[in-house]
Structure formats: structure tokens, C-alpha cells
Motif scaffolding. Structure first.
Motif, PDB file in Angstrom:
ATOM      1  N   UNK A  74       0.754  -1.083   0.138  1.00  0.00           N
ATOM      2  CA  UNK A  74      -0.017   0.059  -0.051  1.00  0.00           C
ATOM      3  C   UNK A  74       0.936   1.271  -0.040  1.00  0.00           C
ATOM      4  N   UNK A  75       2.041   1.144   0.746  1.00  0.00           N
ATOM      5  CA  UNK A  75       2.873   2.564   0.890  1.00  0.00           C
ATOM      6  C   UNK A  75       3.375   2.902  -0.488  1.00  0.00           C
ATOM      7  N   UNK A  76       3.618   1.691  -1.340  1.00  0.00           N
ATOM      8  CA  UNK A  76       4.294   2.039  -2.666  1.00  0.00           C
ATOM      9  C   UNK A  76       3.145   2.447  -3.597  1.00  0.00           C
ATOM     10  N   UNK A  77       2.043   2.227  -3.349  1.00  0.00           N
ATOM     11  CA  UNK A  77       0.807   3.001  -4.351  1.00  0.00           C
ATOM     12  C   UNK A  77       0.617   4.261  -3.975  1.00  0.00           C
ATOM     13  N   UNK A  78       0.417   4.544  -2.486  1.00  0.00           N
ATOM     14  CA  UNK A  78       0.415   5.906  -2.012  1.00  0.00           C
ATOM     15  C   UNK A  78       1.518   6.667  -2.496  1.00  0.00           C
ATOM     16  N   UNK A  79       2.772   6.095  -2.629  1.00  0.00           N
ATOM     17  CA  UNK A  79       4.045   7.101  -3.147  1.00  0.00           C
ATOM     18  C   UNK A  79       3.878   7.375  -4.513  1.00  0.00           C
ATOM     19  N   UNK A  80       3.273   6.207  -5.201  1.00  0.00           N
ATOM     20  CA  UNK A  80       3.033   6.865  -6.817  1.00  0.00           C
ATOM     21  C   UNK A  80       2.122   7.743  -6.993  1.00  0.00           C
ATOM     22  N   UNK A  81       0.828   7.717  -6.111  1.00  0.00           N
ATOM     23  CA  UNK A  81      -0.263   8.853  -6.099  1.00  0.00           C
ATOM     24  C   UNK A  81       0.202  10.156  -5.781  1.00  0.00           C
ATOM     25  N   UNK A  82       1.115  10.115  -4.694  1.00  0.00           N
ATOM     26  CA  UNK A  82       1.630  11.447  -4.307  1.00  0.00           C
ATOM     27  C   UNK A  82       2.816  11.968  -5.080  1.00  0.00           C
ATOM     28  N   UNK A  83       3.590  11.447  -5.905  1.00  0.00           N
ATOM     29  CA  UNK A  83       4.502  11.933  -6.806  1.00  0.00           C
ATOM     30  C   UNK A  83       3.960  12.442  -8.073  1.00  0.00           C
ATOM     31  N   UNK A  84       4.610  13.413  -8.473  1.00  0.00           N
ATOM     32  CA  UNK A  84       4.294  13.917  -9.820  1.00  0.00           C
ATOM     33  C   UNK A  84       4.403  13.066 -10.934  1.00  0.00           C
ATOM     34  N   UNK A  85       3.407  12.729 -11.695  1.00  0.00           N
ATOM     35  CA  UNK A  85       3.227  11.826 -12.849  1.00  0.00           C
ATOM     36  C   UNK A  85       4.595  11.515 -13.629  1.00  0.00           C
ATOM     37  N   UNK A 104       0.802   1.632 -10.925  1.00  0.00           N
ATOM     38  CA  UNK A 104      -0.373   2.574 -10.510  1.00  0.00           C
ATOM     39  C   UNK A 104      -1.758   2.480 -11.323  1.00  0.00           C
ATOM     40  N   UNK A 105      -1.527   2.213 -12.724  1.00  0.00           N
ATOM     41  CA  UNK A 105      -2.831   2.101 -13.536  1.00  0.00           C
ATOM     42  C   UNK A 105      -3.408   0.850 -13.119  1.00  0.00           C
ATOM     43  N   UNK A 106      -2.699  -0.237 -12.795  1.00  0.00           N
ATOM     44  CA  UNK A 106      -3.082  -1.661 -12.473  1.00  0.00           C
ATOM     45  C   UNK A 106      -3.857  -1.683 -11.072  1.00  0.00           C
ATOM     46  N   UNK A 107      -3.323  -0.842 -10.255  1.00  0.00           N
ATOM     47  CA  UNK A 107      -3.762  -0.497  -8.824  1.00  0.00           C
ATOM     48  C   UNK A 107      -5.190  -0.067  -8.728  1.00  0.00           C
ATOM     49  N   UNK A 108      -5.007   0.887  -9.677  1.00  0.00           N
ATOM     50  CA  UNK A 108      -6.230   1.910  -9.721  1.00  0.00           C
ATOM     51  C   UNK A 108      -7.438   1.289 -10.519  1.00  0.00           C
ATOM     52  N   UNK A 109      -7.110   0.476 -11.592  1.00  0.00           N
ATOM     53  CA  UNK A 109      -7.970  -0.321 -12.136  1.00  0.00           C
ATOM     54  C   UNK A 109      -8.650  -1.452 -11.242  1.00  0.00           C
ATOM     55  N   UNK A 110      -7.804  -2.036 -10.452  1.00  0.00           N
ATOM     56  CA  UNK A 110      -8.504  -2.904  -9.508  1.00  0.00           C
ATOM     57  C   UNK A 110      -9.188  -2.371  -8.244  1.00  0.00           C
ATOM     58  N   UNK A 111      -9.178  -1.155  -8.185  1.00  0.00           N
ATOM     59  CA  UNK A 111      -9.713  -0.925  -6.759  1.00  0.00           C
ATOM     60  C   UNK A 111     -10.287   0.574  -7.095  1.00  0.00           C
ATOM     61  N   UNK A 112     -11.837   0.592  -7.663  1.00  0.00           N
ATOM     62  CA  UNK A 112     -12.346   1.912  -7.840  1.00  0.00           C
ATOM     63  C   UNK A 112     -12.368   2.878  -6.689  1.00  0.00           C
ATOM     64  N   UNK A 113     -12.446   2.421  -5.452  1.00  0.00           N
ATOM     65  CA  UNK A 113     -12.324   3.444  -4.504  1.00  0.00           C
ATOM     66  C   UNK A 113     -10.997   4.478  -4.428  1.00  0.00           C
ATOM     67  N   UNK A 114      -9.815   3.563  -4.581  1.00  0.00           N
ATOM     68  CA  UNK A 114      -8.715   4.149  -4.712  1.00  0.00           C
ATOM     69  C   UNK A 114      -8.679   5.087  -5.892  1.00  0.00           C
ATOM     70  N   UNK A 115      -9.320   4.628  -7.124  1.00  0.00           N
ATOM     71  CA  UNK A 115      -9.025   5.580  -8.066  1.00  0.00           C
ATOM     72  C   UNK A 115      -9.768   6.855  -8.054  1.00  0.00           C
ATOM     73  N   UNK A 116     -10.952   7.009  -7.172  1.00  0.00           N
ATOM     74  CA  UNK A 116     -11.535   7.805  -6.865  1.00  0.00           C
ATOM     75  C   UNK A 116     -10.704   8.980  -6.121  1.00  0.00           C
ATOM     76  N   UNK A 117      -9.925   8.514  -5.201  1.00  0.00           N
ATOM     77  CA  UNK A 117      -9.085   9.253  -4.312  1.00  0.00           C
ATOM     78  C   UNK A 117      -7.853   9.576  -4.914  1.00  0.00           C
ATOM     79  N   UNK A 118      -7.509   9.242  -6.130  1.00  0.00           N
ATOM     80  CA  UNK A 118      -6.265   9.774  -6.765  1.00  0.00           C
ATOM     81  C   UNK A 118      -6.078  11.172  -7.042  1.00  0.00           C
TER      82      UNK A 118
END
Length: 83
Positions: free
Chosen positions: A1-12, A23-37
């Protein structure tokens, strides 16, 4: 989870190709996480750029987002979950 949060909070643009794919795979797998991006990324940008003048607009958008963790954070409520 820390890795994904790091990806979301960094400049693309700072993400490697593998990180972007992960990151794309994680967001595709979890709609709730995608909404928070967007709100999480936007708050990270405000902090990184030190543009506090943008904070009231972010808080307003976050309060109306209907995302429990984001709405509570914007309202100043402590998190209800425990790590």
C-alpha cells in the motif's frame, strides 16, 4: 500500500514506466482508490509547491467529494481506522 500511495503522491512525470503501469493496475483493481487519486494528488501538489492559497478550494472540493477519508480529513476529523 505504501508503494501505491507513493505513486499517487508523486508527480506523474517522476514515475518510471513500471511504476506508471503498476499504478494503473492498482487503480483499475480498486475503484475506491481510483476516486481518491485526484484529491490526494492535488493535496500533495499543494504541499510540494507551497501554494497554500489553493488550500481553501481543495478543502471545499474535498468536503463535497463524498469520499469518507478525504471528507473527514478536510473537515479536520481524525481517521477512524487504525493501521
Amino acid at each position: 500500500m505504501r508503494t501505491v500511495v507513493g505513486w499517487i503522491t508523486r508527480y506523474p512525470d517522476a514515475l518510471t514506466e513500471d511504476e506508471t503501469t503498476g499504478l494503473k493496475d492498482a487503480l483499475d483493481a480498486c475503484p475506491e482508490l481510483d476516486q481518491t487519486q485526484d484529491p490526494v494528488g492535488d493535496s500533495a501538489q499543494i504541499l510540494a509547491r507551497r501554494t497554500g492559497a489553493d488550500l481553501p478550494e481543495w478543502i471545499s472540493a474535498a468536503r463535497t467529494s463524498r469520499l469518507p477519508g478525504i471528507t473527514g480529513f478536510a473537515a479536520g476529523s481524525p481517521p477512524t481506522w487504525k493501521p
